[in-house]
Design a protein around this motif. Sequence first.
Motif, PDB file in Angstrom:
ATOM      1  N   GLY A 123       0.920  -1.120  -0.299  1.00 57.99           N
ATOM      2  CA  GLY A 123       0.330  -0.152  -0.093  1.00 57.99           C
ATOM      3  C   GLY A 123       0.647   1.428   0.068  1.00 57.99           C
ATOM      4  N   ARG A 124       0.294   2.335  -0.751  1.00 56.24           N
ATOM      5  CA  ARG A 124       1.240   3.436  -0.743  1.00 56.24           C
ATOM      6  C   ARG A 124       0.413   4.624  -0.533  1.00 56.24           C
ATOM      7  NH1 ARG A 124       6.348   4.087  -4.573  1.00 56.24           N
ATOM      8  NH2 ARG A 124       4.440   4.637  -6.376  1.00 56.24           N
ATOM      9  N   TYR A 125       0.037   5.201   0.175  1.00 52.17           N
ATOM     10  CA  TYR A 125      -1.213   6.357  -0.077  1.00 52.17           C
ATOM     11  C   TYR A 125      -0.496   8.004   0.144  1.00 52.17           C
ATOM     12  CZ  TYR A 125      -2.737   2.187   2.462  1.00 52.17           C
ATOM     13  OH  TYR A 125      -3.117   1.354   2.912  1.00 52.17           O
ATOM     14  N   ALA A 126      -0.827   9.144  -0.370  1.00 49.35           N
ATOM     15  CA  ALA A 126       0.241   9.805  -0.768  1.00 49.35           C
ATOM     16  C   ALA A 126      -2.077  11.659  -0.976  1.00 49.35           C
ATOM     17  CB  ALA A 126       0.014  10.315  -2.318  1.00 49.35           C
ATOM     18  N   VAL A 127      -1.108  12.328   0.427  1.00 47.08           N
ATOM     19  CA  VAL A 127      -1.992  13.475  -0.020  1.00 47.08           C
ATOM     20  C   VAL A 127      -1.243  14.548  -0.616  1.00 47.08           C
ATOM     21  CG1 VAL A 127      -3.669  14.854   1.421  1.00 47.08           C
ATOM     22  CG2 VAL A 127      -3.034  12.366   2.012  1.00 47.08           C
ATOM     23  N   SER A 128      -1.894  15.373  -1.154  1.00 44.71           N
ATOM     24  CA  SER A 128      -1.361  16.751  -1.534  1.00 44.71           C
ATOM     25  C   SER A 128      -2.122  17.551  -1.953  1.00 44.71           C
ATOM     26  CB  SER A 128       0.054  16.385  -3.635  1.00 44.71           C
ATOM     27  OG  SER A 128       0.517  17.491  -3.684  1.00 44.71           O
ATOM     28  N   GLY A 129      -1.538  18.986  -1.833  1.00 45.54           N
ATOM     29  CA  GLY A 129      -2.922  20.195  -2.469  1.00 45.54           C
ATOM     30  C   GLY A 129      -2.150  21.446  -2.880  1.00 45.54           C
ATOM     31  N   GLY A 130      -2.010  21.882  -3.778  1.00 46.26           N
ATOM     32  CA  GLY A 130      -1.101  23.070  -4.424  1.00 46.26           C
ATOM     33  C   GLY A 130      -1.766  23.826  -5.561  1.00 46.26           C
ATOM     34  N   ILE A 131      -1.160  24.307  -6.931  1.00 40.96           N
ATOM     35  CA  ILE A 131      -1.538  25.125  -7.685  1.00 40.96           C
ATOM     36  C   ILE A 131      -1.773  24.876  -8.353  1.00 40.96           C
ATOM     37  CG2 ILE A 131      -1.661  27.553  -8.487  1.00 40.96           C
ATOM     38  CD1 ILE A 131      -2.814  27.400  -5.750  1.00 40.96           C
ATOM     39  N   GLY A 132      -2.165  24.945  -9.866  1.00 40.02           N
ATOM     40  CA  GLY A 132      -2.589  24.401 -10.866  1.00 40.02           C
ATOM     41  C   GLY A 132      -2.679  25.682 -12.189  1.00 40.02           C
ATOM     42  N   TYR A 133      -2.329  24.944 -13.324  1.00 40.66           N
ATOM     43  CA  TYR A 133      -2.133  26.348 -14.213  1.00 40.66           C
ATOM     44  C   TYR A 133      -2.393  25.400 -15.421  1.00 40.66           C
ATOM     45  CZ  TYR A 133      -1.246  30.523 -17.530  1.00 40.66           C
ATOM     46  OH  TYR A 133      -1.946  31.750 -18.419  1.00 40.66           O
ATOM     47  N   GLN A 134      -4.173  26.250 -16.227  1.00 46.53           N
ATOM     48  CA  GLN A 134      -3.928  25.611 -18.124  1.00 46.53           C
ATOM     49  C   GLN A 134      -3.879  26.388 -18.938  1.00 46.53           C
ATOM     50  OE1 GLN A 134      -8.310  25.992 -18.385  1.00 46.53           O
ATOM     51  NE2 GLN A 134      -8.649  24.058 -16.939  1.00 46.53           N
ATOM     52  N   ILE A 135      -2.252  25.682 -19.178  1.00 49.30           N
ATOM     53  CA  ILE A 135      -1.402  27.052 -19.869  1.00 49.30           C
ATOM     54  C   ILE A 135      -1.998  26.613 -22.015  1.00 49.30           C
ATOM     55  CG2 ILE A 135       1.174  26.483 -21.725  1.00 49.30           C
ATOM     56  CD1 ILE A 135       1.695  24.514 -18.695  1.00 49.30           C
ATOM     57  N   ILE A 136      -2.972  25.655 -22.018  1.00 51.54           N
ATOM     58  CA  ILE A 136      -3.631  25.557 -23.047  1.00 51.54           C
ATOM     59  C   ILE A 136      -5.017  24.741 -23.221  1.00 51.54           C
ATOM     60  CG2 ILE A 136      -4.058  25.238 -25.560  1.00 51.54           C
ATOM     61  CD1 ILE A 136      -1.238  24.459 -25.596  1.00 51.54           C
ATOM     62  N   ASP A 137      -6.369  25.734 -23.374  1.00 55.97           N
ATOM     63  CA  ASP A 137      -7.913  25.230 -22.505  1.00 55.97           C
ATOM     64  C   ASP A 137      -8.440  25.612 -24.537  1.00 55.97           C
ATOM     65  OD1 ASP A 137      -9.505  24.237 -21.848  1.00 55.97           O
ATOM     66  OD2 ASP A 137     -10.603  25.533 -20.646  1.00 55.97           O
ATOM     67  N   GLN A 138      -8.548  24.916 -26.147  1.00 55.65           N
ATOM     68  CA  GLN A 138      -9.022  24.694 -26.574  1.00 55.65           C
ATOM     69  C   GLN A 138     -10.040  24.063 -26.627  1.00 55.65           C
ATOM     70  OE1 GLN A 138      -8.902  27.420 -28.850  1.00 55.65           O
ATOM     71  NE2 GLN A 138      -6.868  28.673 -27.152  1.00 55.65           N
ATOM     72  N   PRO A 139     -11.140  24.250 -27.954  1.00 56.06           N
ATOM     73  CA  PRO A 139     -11.859  23.266 -28.111  1.00 56.06           C
ATOM     74  C   PRO A 139     -10.997  21.832 -28.689  1.00 56.06           C
ATOM     75  CG  PRO A 139     -12.878  24.740 -28.825  1.00 56.06           C
ATOM     76  CD  PRO A 139     -11.187  24.913 -28.650  1.00 56.06           C
ATOM     77  N   ASN A 140      -9.987  21.418 -29.370  1.00 61.48           N
ATOM     78  CA  ASN A 140      -9.073  20.671 -29.727  1.00 61.48           C
ATOM     79  C   ASN A 140      -7.642  20.354 -29.106  1.00 61.48           C
ATOM     80  OD1 ASN A 140      -8.127  22.634 -30.940  1.00 61.48           O
ATOM     81  ND2 ASN A 140      -7.780  21.398 -32.785  1.00 61.48           N
ATOM     82  N   VAL A 141      -7.655  20.990 -28.032  1.00 67.66           N
ATOM     83  CA  VAL A 141      -5.948  20.748 -27.323  1.00 67.66           C
ATOM     84  C   VAL A 141      -6.166  21.340 -25.746  1.00 67.66           C
ATOM     85  CG1 VAL A 141      -4.024  21.646 -26.653  1.00 67.66           C
ATOM     86  CG2 VAL A 141      -4.638  21.429 -29.255  1.00 67.66           C
ATOM     87  N   HIS A 142      -6.059  20.570 -24.765  1.00 64.93           N
ATOM     88  CA  HIS A 142      -5.603  20.652 -23.220  1.00 64.93           C
ATOM     89  C   HIS A 142      -4.471  20.355 -22.921  1.00 64.93           C
ATOM     90  CE1 HIS A 142      -6.862  21.782 -19.436  1.00 64.93           C
ATOM     91  NE2 HIS A 142      -6.608  20.442 -19.587  1.00 64.93           N
ATOM     92  N   LEU A 143      -4.115  22.070 -22.619  1.00 62.83           N
ATOM     93  CA  LEU A 143      -2.571  20.954 -21.719  1.00 62.83           C
ATOM     94  C   LEU A 143      -3.013  22.040 -20.132  1.00 62.83           C
ATOM     95  CD1 LEU A 143       0.041  20.310 -21.033  1.00 62.83           C
ATOM     96  CD2 LEU A 143       1.034  22.639 -22.102  1.00 62.83           C
ATOM     97  N   SER A 144      -2.401  21.011 -18.832  1.00 65.91           N
ATOM     98  CA  SER A 144      -2.474  21.781 -17.814  1.00 65.91           C
ATOM     99  C   SER A 144      -1.390  21.206 -17.277  1.00 65.91           C
ATOM    100  CB  SER A 144      -3.723  21.287 -16.929  1.00 65.91           C
ATOM    101  OG  SER A 144      -4.267  20.444 -16.359  1.00 65.91           O
ATOM    102  N   ILE A 145      -0.896  21.371 -16.074  1.00 64.90           N
ATOM    103  CA  ILE A 145       0.413  21.225 -14.682  1.00 64.90           C
ATOM    104  C   ILE A 145      -0.190  21.456 -13.611  1.00 64.90           C
ATOM    105  CG2 ILE A 145       1.839  21.410 -16.568  1.00 64.90           C
ATOM    106  CD1 ILE A 145       2.834  24.413 -15.182  1.00 64.90           C
ATOM    107  N   LYS A 146       0.228  21.021 -12.843  1.00 63.17           N
ATOM    108  CA  LYS A 146      -0.445  21.500 -11.043  1.00 63.17           C
ATOM    109  C   LYS A 146       1.488  20.991 -10.261  1.00 63.17           C
ATOM    110  CE  LYS A 146      -2.263  17.006 -10.733  1.00 63.17           C
ATOM    111  NZ  LYS A 146      -3.601  16.133 -10.857  1.00 63.17           N
ATOM    112  N   ALA A 147       1.341  21.712  -9.515  1.00 64.63           N
ATOM    113  CA  ALA A 147       2.966  21.272  -8.856  1.00 64.63           C
ATOM    114  C   ALA A 147       2.621  21.230  -6.903  1.00 64.63           C
ATOM    115  CB  ALA A 147       4.058  21.623  -8.574  1.00 64.63           C
ATOM    116  N   GLY A 148       3.171  20.885  -6.214  1.00 67.84           N
ATOM    117  CA  GLY A 148       2.542  20.532  -4.408  1.00 67.84           C
ATOM    118  C   GLY A 148       3.498  19.878  -3.794  1.00 67.84           C
ATOM    119  N   PRO A 149       3.250  20.763  -2.648  1.00 70.48           N
ATOM    120  CA  PRO A 149       4.081  19.820  -1.588  1.00 70.48           C
ATOM    121  C   PRO A 149       2.977  18.635  -1.266  1.00 70.48           C
ATOM    122  CG  PRO A 149       2.835  21.195  -0.235  1.00 70.48           C
ATOM    123  CD  PRO A 149       2.715  21.905  -1.969  1.00 70.48           C
ATOM    124  N   ALA A 150       3.060  17.117  -0.875  1.00 73.04           N
ATOM    125  CA  ALA A 150       2.538  15.737  -0.776  1.00 73.04           C
ATOM    126  C   ALA A 150       2.991  15.343   0.576  1.00 73.04           C
ATOM    127  CB  ALA A 150       2.815  15.117  -1.849  1.00 73.04           C
TER     128      ALA A 150
END
Length: 320
Positions: free
Chosen positions: A188-215
Amino acid sequence: MIQARCLFRHAIGALAIVGLPVPAHAELAEPVRAMIEAAIATGNKDKVAAVVEVAKKTNPDDVGEIDALNNAFLDHQKRLAEEKKARDLEAVRTAGIFQRWKGKGEFGAFRSTGNGDDTGLTGSLSLKRAGIDWDQKITARAEYQRSNGKTSRERFFASYEPNYKISKQVFAYGLLQYERDRIQGYSGRYAVSGGIGYQIIDQPNVHLSIKAGPAYRLTDYRDGTEEARLAALFGADFDWSITKRLKFTQGANAVAESGSSVVAVIDSSNTSVSLVSGLEAKVSNRLSTRFSYTIDYNSNPPVGSVNTDTLSRFTLVYGF
């Protein structure tokens, strides 16, 4: 129709010469009006625009009346769109906790005999719920394989991720994650995390998002030992609809565990990376075929385990 208009103009000119009153400009010809109204009845803006353009070119004296018909149609469409938006927002606002979920299920299996005796099963479920301020995502995945009477792969994964929309592009995320992979050495491996994400591209045919934070990650090993460590999490999601029926997806999830000190995140004792690439081809509106390639990497696996697992899968996907 052109001859009729010429006769009408000649008649007006004759009336003016003899000093009789000139009548007001005649209304838009009935066949032209009927053509525009037929296009309006479809509710299709492109069709209406095309018909209006032709009507203006062939009836230059009636541009004002043609524009009036077109503007009335556009105003009506705008009101309908605003009313629909208000209804949709109200439906989202009043929806119950188990309503408005969308998702897809994925299943695949194989069996081989002869020089080797192999059986494998794989399945996954992805659910998403879009709200006004909050989005939620649930993912579950199971993989099992036996080779020559022994279990050669047994991996289970589940996660729950709520996202709060700070702005159109920025969001805050939370993450609860569970993994089990006895072949890799942990039950078993359990993780809890929270942080900030950013939608770099949000188009009808292309979507790219990233997120990062402590865990924070807790690992239960098969030998009975246990480790609890602080970590840093990075995630990326990329979807590209190449055509209406072909879609490429790329997901990445990396967790770097720190040593015993909270500030020494750079000196990680174990870094795990899960990289999933997929290519989906639509068979129908709900059914797709999917080929995916998964890489699971652990920089410091238990003794007797290798640090990298890969898996190629061909599955059927049903969306709902």
